[in-house]
Scaffold this motif. Structure first.
Motif, short mmCIF file in Angstrom:
data_model
loop_
_atom_site.label_atom_id
_atom_site.label_comp_id
_atom_site.label_asym_id
_atom_site.label_seq_id
_atom_site.Cartn_x
_atom_site.Cartn_y
_atom_site.Cartn_z
N ILE A 82 0.88 -1.05 0.02
CA ILE A 82 0.08 -0.04 -0.08
C ILE A 82 0.84 1.23 0.07
CG2 ILE A 82 -2.05 1.32 1.19
CD1 ILE A 82 -2.46 -1.44 2.52
N ALA A 139 -1.63 -0.90 -4.23
CA ALA A 139 -2.69 -0.06 -3.84
C ALA A 139 -2.07 1.27 -3.62
CB ALA A 139 -3.58 -0.55 -2.81
N CYS A 161 -7.19 3.98 -3.88
CA CYS A 161 -8.27 4.41 -2.63
C CYS A 161 -7.92 5.83 -2.14
CB CYS A 161 -8.08 3.66 -1.50
SG CYS A 161 -8.56 1.57 -1.86
N VAL A 221 -8.37 -2.29 1.19
CA VAL A 221 -7.52 -2.81 0.55
C VAL A 221 -7.18 -4.43 0.88
CG1 VAL A 221 -4.84 -2.96 -0.25
CG2 VAL A 221 -6.12 -0.87 0.30
#
Length: 225
Positions: free
Chosen positions: A18, A110, A139, A161
C-alpha cells in the motif's frame, strides 16, 4: 510470487503493498502550500509565507493556526489537492524502480491517499506521472471506506485494501511519510515503513508504529529480497 522483508531478525513474505501518494511517491509540498493558503483565504484566515509554512509543516503545528472548524477546513483542503498539477510537482527518485520491482515480483499494489479525490482524478494524475499501470487498486478517503477514529486515519482504507486483495495484513507493507499512516498500519496489523521525505522525524514515525524508517522510497529495494 512474493518478496521478503527482514524485521527484527525474522523474514516476512510480502504479497501486497500500500503506497501513500503525497511526499512518498510524489513531491507535492508546494501544491500543499498553495492549497493550504487558498483554504485559509476561503475561511478568512491569513496564509503563511513559504518559510513559516515549511517550519509549521515540519513541526506538525498547522492545526494551531486554524481558528475555524478543522474538519471543514481540511475537507476543503483535501478537495483542493485534486485535479491540479503544480510546476514543482515531481516524482521522488527511485519511484519507478520500486514500483517496477514490486510488479515484477507479483506484488499487488494499492494507492492510499488522504485526499478527497474521485478515482478518475487520481487516475489522471497517476497517468501524468507514468504510474497508473502499476496500481491494482486506487483508494482515497472519498472512494473507499473512511475511519474517523483519529484525524487523517487510513485504517478504513487499509481494511478495504486487505479485503479486496484477500491478503493477510502481516504479509502487507504500507509505505508512507506521516505519523498517522504509521499508526493506521500498526493498528491494522500491517508492516509500517516510514519515509523521511515528509519532514517527520524518525523518532516520531517509530513512536507511532513504524517498523522501519527509510530516507526515502528509493531505499525500499534495500530491505526486500
Amino acid at each position: 510470487m512474493s518478496l521478503k522483508i527482514l524485521l527484527r531478525g525474522n523474514a516476512h513474505s510480502i504479497y501486497a503493498a500500500i503506497m501513500d501518494l503525497d511526499q512518498t511517491l510524489v513531491d507535492t509540498i508546494h501544491r500543499f502550500h498553495r492549497c493550504f493558503n487558498e483554504t485559509m483565504e476561503i475561511f478568512c484566515l491569513k496564509g503563511l509565507e513559504w518559510e513559516n509554512f515549511i517550519r509549521a509543516y515540519a513541526e506538525d503545528s498547522l492545526d494551531t493556526l486554524i481558528k475555524v472548524d478543522r474538519n471543514a477546513f481540511w475537507n476543503e483542503f483535501k478537495r483542493r489537492m485534486c485535479s491540479r498539477i503544480e510546476p514543482e510537482d515531481k516524482l521522488f527518485p527511485g519511484v519507478l524502480d520500486v514500483l517496477s520491482l514490486l510488479k515484477e515480483n507479483g506484488i499487488k499494489i494499492a494507492l492510499a491517499t488522504g485526499r478527497e479525490c474521485f478515482n478518475e482524478e487520481l487516475a489522471e494524475e497517476l497517468s501524468y506521472f507514468g504510474l497508473m499501470d502499476f496500481f491494482d487498486l486506487i483508494c482515497s478517503t472519498r472512494s473507499c471506506p473512511s475511519d474517523n477514529s483519529f484525524s487523517w486515519s487510513k485504517r478504513g482504507i487499509i481494511r478495504h485494501v486487505i479485503e479486496e486483495f484477500d491478503v493477510d495484513p502481516a504479509n502487507t507493507i504500507l509505505v508512507a511519510d506521516y505519523w498517522t499512516d504509521m499508526k493506521s498500519a500498526k493498528e491494522e496489523g500491517v508492516i509500517a515503513i516510514g519515509v523521511l521525505t515528509g519532514f517527520e522525524s524518525k523518532e516520531k514515525l517509530m513512536r507511532n508504529g513504524a517498523d522501519l524508517v527509510l530516507n526515502g522510497i528509493w531505499e525500499v529495494p534495500s530491505i526486500l529480497a
